[in-house]
Scaffold this motif. Structure first.
Motif, PDB file in Angstrom:
ATOM      1  N   PHE A   1      -4.674   0.134 -10.476  1.00  0.00           N
ATOM      2  CA  PHE A   1      -5.346   1.140 -11.295  1.00  0.00           C
ATOM      3  C   PHE A   1      -5.122   2.548 -10.734  1.00  0.00           C
ATOM      4  O   PHE A   1      -5.517   3.533 -11.343  1.00  0.00           O
ATOM      5  CB  PHE A   1      -6.849   0.830 -11.409  1.00  0.00           C
ATOM      6  CG  PHE A   1      -7.101  -0.457 -12.152  1.00  0.00           C
ATOM      7  CD1 PHE A   1      -7.024  -0.484 -13.537  1.00  0.00           C
ATOM      8  CD2 PHE A   1      -7.352  -1.643 -11.475  1.00  0.00           C
ATOM      9  CE1 PHE A   1      -7.218  -1.668 -14.243  1.00  0.00           C
ATOM     10  CE2 PHE A   1      -7.537  -2.830 -12.174  1.00  0.00           C
ATOM     11  CZ  PHE A   1      -7.469  -2.838 -13.561  1.00  0.00           C
ATOM     12  N   ASN A   2      -4.479   2.620  -9.572  1.00  0.00           N
ATOM     13  CA  ASN A   2      -4.138   3.917  -9.002  1.00  0.00           C
ATOM     14  C   ASN A   2      -3.199   4.673  -9.950  1.00  0.00           C
ATOM     15  O   ASN A   2      -2.339   4.064 -10.580  1.00  0.00           O
ATOM     16  CB  ASN A   2      -3.461   3.671  -7.645  1.00  0.00           C
ATOM     17  CG  ASN A   2      -3.030   4.962  -6.977  1.00  0.00           C
ATOM     18  OD1 ASN A   2      -1.941   5.450  -7.216  1.00  0.00           O
ATOM     19  ND2 ASN A   2      -3.884   5.524  -6.142  1.00  0.00           N
TER      20      ASN A   2
ATOM     21  N   PHE B   1     -10.316   5.578   7.045  1.00  0.00           N
ATOM     22  CA  PHE B   1     -11.066   5.784   5.810  1.00  0.00           C
ATOM     23  C   PHE B   1     -10.390   6.958   5.113  1.00  0.00           C
ATOM     24  O   PHE B   1     -10.725   8.125   5.369  1.00  0.00           O
ATOM     25  CB  PHE B   1     -12.537   6.094   6.121  1.00  0.00           C
ATOM     26  CG  PHE B   1     -13.268   4.955   6.783  1.00  0.00           C
ATOM     27  CD1 PHE B   1     -14.045   4.080   6.032  1.00  0.00           C
ATOM     28  CD2 PHE B   1     -13.165   4.742   8.159  1.00  0.00           C
ATOM     29  CE1 PHE B   1     -14.714   3.027   6.638  1.00  0.00           C
ATOM     30  CE2 PHE B   1     -13.831   3.683   8.768  1.00  0.00           C
ATOM     31  CZ  PHE B   1     -14.606   2.823   8.004  1.00  0.00           C
ATOM     32  N   VAL B   2      -9.447   6.636   4.249  1.00  0.00           N
ATOM     33  CA  VAL B   2      -8.549   7.664   3.718  1.00  0.00           C
ATOM     34  C   VAL B   2      -9.324   8.762   2.987  1.00  0.00           C
ATOM     35  O   VAL B   2     -10.095   8.479   2.063  1.00  0.00           O
ATOM     36  CB  VAL B   2      -7.512   7.038   2.770  1.00  0.00           C
ATOM     37  CG1 VAL B   2      -6.559   8.111   2.230  1.00  0.00           C
ATOM     38  CG2 VAL B   2      -6.734   5.956   3.494  1.00  0.00           C
TER      39      VAL B   2
ATOM     40  N   TYR C   1       0.837  -1.203   0.000  1.00  0.00           N
ATOM     41  CA  TYR C   1       0.000   0.000   0.000  1.00  0.00           C
ATOM     42  C   TYR C   1       0.872   1.253   0.000  1.00  0.00           C
ATOM     43  O   TYR C   1       0.636   2.195  -0.746  1.00  0.00           O
ATOM     44  CB  TYR C   1      -0.932  -0.018   1.217  1.00  0.00           C
ATOM     45  CG  TYR C   1      -1.815   1.194   1.318  1.00  0.00           C
ATOM     46  CD1 TYR C   1      -2.963   1.296   0.548  1.00  0.00           C
ATOM     47  CD2 TYR C   1      -1.504   2.235   2.183  1.00  0.00           C
ATOM     48  CE1 TYR C   1      -3.787   2.414   0.634  1.00  0.00           C
ATOM     49  CE2 TYR C   1      -2.310   3.358   2.283  1.00  0.00           C
ATOM     50  CZ  TYR C   1      -3.456   3.441   1.509  1.00  0.00           C
ATOM     51  OH  TYR C   1      -4.263   4.539   1.602  1.00  0.00           O
TER      52      TYR C   1
ATOM     53  N   GLN D   1      -5.325   0.245   3.010  1.00  0.00           N
ATOM     54  CA  GLN D   1      -6.773   0.340   2.814  1.00  0.00           C
ATOM     55  C   GLN D   1      -7.197  -0.641   1.726  1.00  0.00           C
ATOM     56  O   GLN D   1      -6.564  -0.730   0.677  1.00  0.00           O
ATOM     57  CB  GLN D   1      -7.179   1.769   2.440  1.00  0.00           C
ATOM     58  CG  GLN D   1      -8.691   1.902   2.252  1.00  0.00           C
ATOM     59  CD  GLN D   1      -9.203   3.336   2.247  1.00  0.00           C
ATOM     60  OE1 GLN D   1      -9.535   3.883   3.289  1.00  0.00           O
ATOM     61  NE2 GLN D   1      -9.264   3.947   1.086  1.00  0.00           N
ATOM     62  N   LYS D   2      -8.282  -1.342   2.001  1.00  0.00           N
ATOM     63  CA  LYS D   2      -8.790  -2.301   1.023  1.00  0.00           C
ATOM     64  C   LYS D   2      -9.227  -1.605  -0.260  1.00  0.00           C
ATOM     65  O   LYS D   2      -9.794  -0.525  -0.217  1.00  0.00           O
ATOM     66  CB  LYS D   2      -9.970  -3.093   1.607  1.00  0.00           C
ATOM     67  CG  LYS D   2      -9.520  -3.918   2.790  1.00  0.00           C
ATOM     68  CD  LYS D   2     -10.494  -5.001   3.226  1.00  0.00           C
ATOM     69  CE  LYS D   2      -9.831  -5.772   4.372  1.00  0.00           C
ATOM     70  NZ  LYS D   2     -10.547  -6.960   4.788  1.00  0.00           N
ATOM     71  N   GLY D   3      -8.978  -2.236  -1.370  1.00  0.00           N
ATOM     72  CA  GLY D   3      -9.451  -1.717  -2.646  1.00  0.00           C
ATOM     73  C   GLY D   3      -8.391  -0.966  -3.443  1.00  0.00           C
ATOM     74  O   GLY D   3      -8.582  -0.677  -4.617  1.00  0.00           O
ATOM     75  N   MET D   4      -7.271  -0.621  -2.778  1.00  0.00           N
ATOM     76  CA  MET D   4      -6.203   0.045  -3.529  1.00  0.00           C
ATOM     77  C   MET D   4      -5.621  -0.950  -4.535  1.00  0.00           C
ATOM     78  O   MET D   4      -5.407  -2.114  -4.190  1.00  0.00           O
ATOM     79  CB  MET D   4      -5.123   0.529  -2.556  1.00  0.00           C
ATOM     80  CG  MET D   4      -3.938   1.209  -3.229  1.00  0.00           C
ATOM     81  SD  MET D   4      -4.404   2.570  -4.328  1.00  0.00           S
ATOM     82  CE  MET D   4      -4.855   3.816  -3.106  1.00  0.00           C
ATOM     83  N   SER D   5      -5.372  -0.490  -5.737  1.00  0.00           N
ATOM     84  CA  SER D   5      -4.974  -1.429  -6.776  1.00  0.00           C
ATOM     85  C   SER D   5      -4.015  -0.816  -7.781  1.00  0.00           C
ATOM     86  O   SER D   5      -3.687   0.367  -7.695  1.00  0.00           O
ATOM     87  CB  SER D   5      -6.220  -1.906  -7.524  1.00  0.00           C
ATOM     88  OG  SER D   5      -6.669  -0.879  -8.388  1.00  0.00           O
TER      89      SER D   5
ATOM     90  N   ARG E   1       3.084   1.585  -3.234  1.00  0.00           N
ATOM     91  CA  ARG E   1       2.313   2.247  -4.290  1.00  0.00           C
ATOM     92  C   ARG E   1       2.435   3.766  -4.169  1.00  0.00           C
ATOM     93  O   ARG E   1       2.643   4.470  -5.147  1.00  0.00           O
ATOM     94  CB  ARG E   1       0.849   1.793  -4.156  1.00  0.00           C
ATOM     95  CG  ARG E   1      -0.154   2.436  -5.050  1.00  0.00           C
ATOM     96  CD  ARG E   1      -0.872   3.627  -4.433  1.00  0.00           C
ATOM     97  NE  ARG E   1      -0.982   3.617  -2.982  1.00  0.00           N
ATOM     98  CZ  ARG E   1      -1.365   4.640  -2.272  1.00  0.00           C
ATOM     99  NH1 ARG E   1      -1.686   5.774  -2.845  1.00  0.00           N
ATOM    100  NH2 ARG E   1      -1.428   4.568  -0.953  1.00  0.00           N
TER     101      ARG E   1
END
Lengths: 758, 758
Positions: A344-345, A461-462, A281, A338-342, A284
């Motif tokens: 695609f950032n 919750f960023v 995380y 955080q969940k969902g970071m990928s 990235r």
């Protein structure tokens, strides 16, 4: 040693190091001036882009979208407000928007050769140059290193990394007098402020410093300023450094004697495999300044051979980071994340493009770029667009991989086992700096991009202002970082390393074996001997694929040996709805809080069971798939079905379930379990297929100091006997062992025997 | 009237009705024999299919898949086991598989003209004909109408509906002697068993009877047997009928004097709009026998004009059912219903294809068929395949729609308001037979196919054996059906109609107004006056779209007036994670059970607040979208934040949250609230956009017997004043009303005034 002497020694060391680098640079004797643009775009790159426009779909598409966005903003006009707010507030968001727009407008000017873009950048820069000298330190006091535009130097550095690119793009559009004004009134004092005036921010090994170093390095390259470049690469003089100083997150500024500057930030957190010790995380996040500056340095001063530095670790890091993502490209949750970071950032767009352009045109990266459906508007983006256009892309195949941790690759690792659609992430790393969680030997399991056995991630919750301003919540410390929040051993209801950063930072787990040569029996095994002094943990995780079943199952062997009697808790954070258990439990009429501290205060006990030496099974449904956990138990083991959410006055936590297997008053403990994904359900056809476990029985047939042997009997009447040598991890060693009057011989650390019963 | 007389009267009525139908049929004078096949395939259809094969992609694809499946089964051989098990068990699943295979093999025989398929059906039928006469009533005792192959006649009827089609397909492949054997030993006794010998099953208005009637009707048509056909259409003689008898789900067999047979099952549960009173989940299940038998009847006896019956209600029902689905094709949850059921269910393939072929070739149905990517292998499927091939498909546009309930359309309705991506489902229907929930005036809200404010659905995991054999769980009755499980008023912690089926079945809510002519102000309003004797409920739900905001908001006005002082609870089952509330609440250290019965025993109280007449706001995140609920409160109102899951010893319930607004010791109560979808979050860019409510304040400016007026002030400083006439729903009536010294005049039931404040 008193602190005065400490500081002096350090200063000497710093100057020495600094001089050494400088001398080398001078000796290299190469000229650094190549004209403009030269940071992310080069003169040749611009020529090639212009020649190819209209025939490179992914580039053309990105360009059109960028042009549309920037044109609208030019139409609207810009604002350079007096700094005032934290993130989320107007002045913060506006300065952030401004630097992104300037970077884009700069690129558009070069590519489209339309002066309106250069003028937009110029006008905005002059407005900054006019106001910047009048601004005091940012009024918001939260940061250990307050910026001028933003509440922290980190964001000021973001601004400079982007703005340097814009300046480089319009350099030749400006008169010399104009450049002088901008450099004198804005860039030079800006760079000095985030470095000389904030050495506690600039001289670290930390993602903050990486941004700071890269910011100063980028403007140095744009301005052709050797002094600033040296500062970026090697740090700034910092005579009053106090080694006890901490940042506002409670992390130490730096260790005594620690190297500083950009190279130090490459040296230390990256392992030789390209794993970044904070986890994917934050990798990235840091990836952008690392690579954007490396790119500029390579373009302008190729003699630095930055992409060859540390055996090419920056390019390796691109591959490592992509391998740390699941089937959907979402990053595994190691430490604060955080969940969902990928991938695609947006920072991964740069990462992939730069990795391709400067890393030998790996065709697998093109398939990731295709999924991203966007490229950077520069030389690297062009290279990717051409590669895709020419059909050079190959699938990025993620295999099982071990990524070592530590600057020298000897501080444990992350082991990732991939088998069919299952991905097992097993953590036996170092602590991960200030973002580390206290969860040595924990794991998470994914199927086809969905979490099955979860890592909670972080308590934050960023950028969602409603939740603590979008910053870390207090539950990150009291819950998310604590050991009990993870799928690993907690001893006596206390977190590993007592939950103390200083202690945790001194140690790391050790790889025992990682062997994935046989795709049907893939093994990762590691030891942790410092989390609880006097207690040794040894966990082995195996993915076993039986040809009769669609999916492999995971065999998990956690061996605990201690000098003292303790209570051990091993939680299992399955996600989904409980379908069935094979054991009787007592459901409490109202939940109880499970404990007082170390994360236990956030868990409710919903049900409990005393188990009696039989296998316990828990069958659950998640995303229309059936899973079963089967665990060996002993008499007096206790099962607790818990739920997250106690002592959570603001509903900051997710109320998910767990099953904790508790062993009390024992010195040694052996936890053995299997995890299966065995069936499916369709709410449309209402058919349940293979709803039950394929495993009939799991048993421990031997557990000695030297060996542990576990037998799994499947419903197709196959017996699988897994034996591991506990003390000899020599892959060449020969073993001979008699179990139940049968002799087993093998070479290597472990062995799996298959028997068909009839 | 004593029960003997009752029965006699009924019998007379039955015979009379029966005779009438029969006479009409004879008078129609048309021949019924058209050769075979003629049920779902016709001679002409077969010819056309063969002529088009290879050029009708969706049909070819379905055919290839079916052929592959059946070929593999022919290869494996079949089994006709002695009946023994409940669903999930071997004999049950095998007989189920057999009838599906026979139906498919029959169609393959006709289409591919390959005798192996006919032989497969023939062999299996003869095996059944051999064994069937030897089988006693099924050994499992659970059903009120035990079958022979299966534990209930319902499943036996399924078998016959499918097998009749197979028999029709291979009719000409068999010798007359063979047909005699099958008809005498198998079909005739089979049909008699589920009708004559089980009139308590056959003579109902219920989806069971629909299957039974259709089964007998299908075999009647295949055998060309008028007596059986009459029985299917008009019911069977049932002299010993006891009106107090109930089925094993506790539902009455039938009411006295109730019509029976297929036509009665079309007449009664379908409203003139095609809404099926049990709700879409069961309509989907019953849809297959309704339409497959109607198709066969139309093919063989077009003089019945079955598709014109009751003003074409069977075709209307196709459109109604599709309109009862969300953006993803999943059915709204009205009454007992499992989440996730959708128009991708196989019975909907038939429904859509038959609806297209016999319902005037509505091109919108082709777009649904395209999504289904499958057609039936018969004349209807060919018609659809040709339509798609010829590009005739048009989007199936779902608009706001009201679907009346009750045989005559005068027993309330379901109002569906669609605006942008929002879908509001407002229930003011009749009870819905034995599958009804006690939730008059409840609603659910969807955005883009995702539930935002949920209906819990049913307490059952269909066909998941681990959960109570896949049958209804006891929590369906104790929780899912109860009023408090729904987004509507519970009075004094007791369910509507005391949770009693008999009472609930006697009443229905009444539509007050449904007007969606102005897409920016769509209104549904209904009254319920029987759920709590002495208390009147009037709810109005409005979707209001302001041009300044992307989404409409929902304005919800629930007006309660009673002769007595009561406690009223209005729950709000938002789905997602609480981000913020604007009111202070007290979070309990451990949850408490909220109540003792009527579903309250399944709710935990997690937090509570006393509110003081201000608006309360709850902001939450779901699927990366931000929502806000804003409600007007009065002094002494209580807010309870609850969670489902108490008294749930087997973890059968989903542990989701609710917010309950409680008003105590009041006769009248006015609940006014708004629901907004106003923002988005991306975990990839980590940007929160419009995270906060756009509504500044909601207030009641007038509430009299005659009128209620609510004012909503939005952040763009627009004031919206909604006034509704509470007692006059004449759309032509003129109203004049003075509020705060300002006079409002309008025509119709309600009025929305917009003011821009500055």
């Amino acid at each position: 040693m008193n602190s005065k002497i400490k500081i002096s020694l350090l200063a000497v060391l710093f100057v020495a190091l600094s001089c050494k680098e400088k001398t080398e640079e001078i000796l290299s004797g190469q000229s650094s001036s190549q004209g403009h643009p030269s940071l992310i775009l080069t003169k040749k790159g611009v020529k090639d882009i212009r020649a190819n426009l209209g025939s490179i779909p992914i580039f053309d598409k990105t360009l059109a979208a960028t042009q549309k966005e920037v044109d609208a903003e030019i139409e609207n006009g810009f604002d350079v407000p007096v700094p005032k707010d934290y993130s989320g507030g107007y002045s913060h968001e506006t300065h952030k928007k401004n630097y992104v727009l300037m970077q884009k407008a700069g690129a558009l000017y070069q590519i489209l050769d339309d002066d309106k873009y250069a003028k937009f950048v110029k006008d905005m820069l002059f407005e900054y140059a006019k106001q910047y000298p009048t601004w005091p330190i940012h009024p918001k006091p939260r940061s250990y290193a307050r910026g001028k535009l933003f509440w922290q130097c980190l964001n000021d550095s973001n601004w400079l990394v982007y703005t340097s690119q814009a300046y480089d793009c319009i350099y030749d559009f400006l008169s010399e007098a104009e450049r002088n004004t901008l450099e004198t009134d804005l860039f030079r004092p800006f760079a000095d402020y985030i470095s000389k005036e904030n050495p506690q921010f600039f001289n670290r090994v930390h993602n903050h410093a990486t941004w700071g170093n890269s910011a100063v390095g980028m403007i140095a390259l744009a301005m052709d300023n050797e002094e600033l470049l040296d500062r970026a690469l090697n740090g700034v003089r910092d005579e009053g450094f106090n080694p006890d100083e901490k940042d506002n997150d409670g992390g130490y500024i730096r260790k005594e004697g620690q190297k500083i500057g950009f190279y130090a930030n490459v040296d230390e957190p990256f392992s030789p495999d390209g794993y970044f010790t904070e986890g994917p995380y934050y990798q990235r996040y840091a990836s952008y300044p690392f690579l954007i500056f490396a790119q500029a340095l390579q373009n302008i001063k190729p003699e630095h051979k930055v992409f060859e530095y540390k055996d090419g670790v920056l390019i390796k890091s691109v591959n490592a980071l992509l391998n740390l993502s699941d089937a959907d490209g979402e990053f595994f949750l190691l430490n604060d994340a955080q969940k969902g970071m990928s991938y695609f950032n947006s920072s991964l767009i740069s990462t992939v493009d730069i990795g391709y352009h400067f890393g030998g045109n790996n065709p697998e990266l093109l398939s990731i770029a295709k999924k991203q459906d966007e490229v950077t508007l520069d030389d690297a983006g062009l290279a990717v667009a051409l590669g895709i256009k020419e059909g050079k892309d190959k699938p990025f195949v993620k295999k099982s991989i071990e990524l070592s941790d530590g600057a020298h690759g000897d501080e444990g690792a992350v082991g990732i086992i991939r088998s069919h659609d299952m991905e097992l992430v097993f953590k036996y790393t170092a602590h991960g700096l200030s973002h580390g969680h206290y969860d040595k030997l924990s794991f998470a399991l994914f199927e086809d991009g969905n979490e099955v056995v979860q890592d909670y991630g972080m308590g934050r919750f960023v950028n969602i202002e409603q939740k603590g301003g979008g910053n870390y919540l207090k539950e990150n410390k009291t819950w998310a970082k604590q050991t009990i929040a993870h799928n690993t051993i907690t001893q006596n209801e206390k977190s590993q390393f007592k939950g103390e950063y200083d202690m945790a930072s001194k140690h790391h787990s050790n790889k025992y074996v990682f062997n994935v040569a046989d795709e049907n029996v893939q093994v990762a095994s590691a030891k942790e001997e410092n989390a609880y002094p006097g207690t040794k943990l040894h966990r082995t995780m195996v993915a076993i694929k039986d040809e009769d079943y669609d999916n492999p199952y995971i065999l998990d062997i956690m061996r605990v040996s201690s000098e003292n009697s303790n209570q051990y808790d091993l939680p299992f954070y399955f996600l989904g709805h409980i379908m069935q258990s094979n054991f009787e439990y007592y459901k409490l009429s109202v939940p109880e809080v499970l404990g007082k501290s170390d994360g236990y205060q956030h868990l409710y006990k919903e049900a409990s069971a005393s188990v009696k030496g039989e296998n316990i099974k828990l069958n659950w449904l998640r995303n229309n798939k059936f899973y079963t956990y089967s665990a060996v138990t002993l008499n007096n083991d206790e099962v607790i079905i818990g739920r997250i959410g106690a002592n959570d006055p603001e509903f900051n936590l997710r109320n998910e379930q767990t099953l904790i297997l508790r062993k009390k008053n024992v010195k040694n403990a052996l936890y053995v379990s299997t995890i299966e994904s065995h069936g499916t359900y369709s709410p449309v056809s209402e058919l349940a297929v293979n709803a039950y476990s394929n495993i009939e029985h799991v048993s421990v047939v031997l557990d000695s100091k030297e060996y542990t042997a576990v037998q799994v009997l499947t419903k197709n009447k196959k017996q699988q006997l897994f034996i591991i040598s506990n003390e000899n991890n020599d892959e060449e060693a020969e073993h001979k062992l008699t179990i139940n009057n049968k002799e087993y011989t093998w070479k290597g650390v472990y062995n799996l025997n298959w028997f068909k019963l009839f």
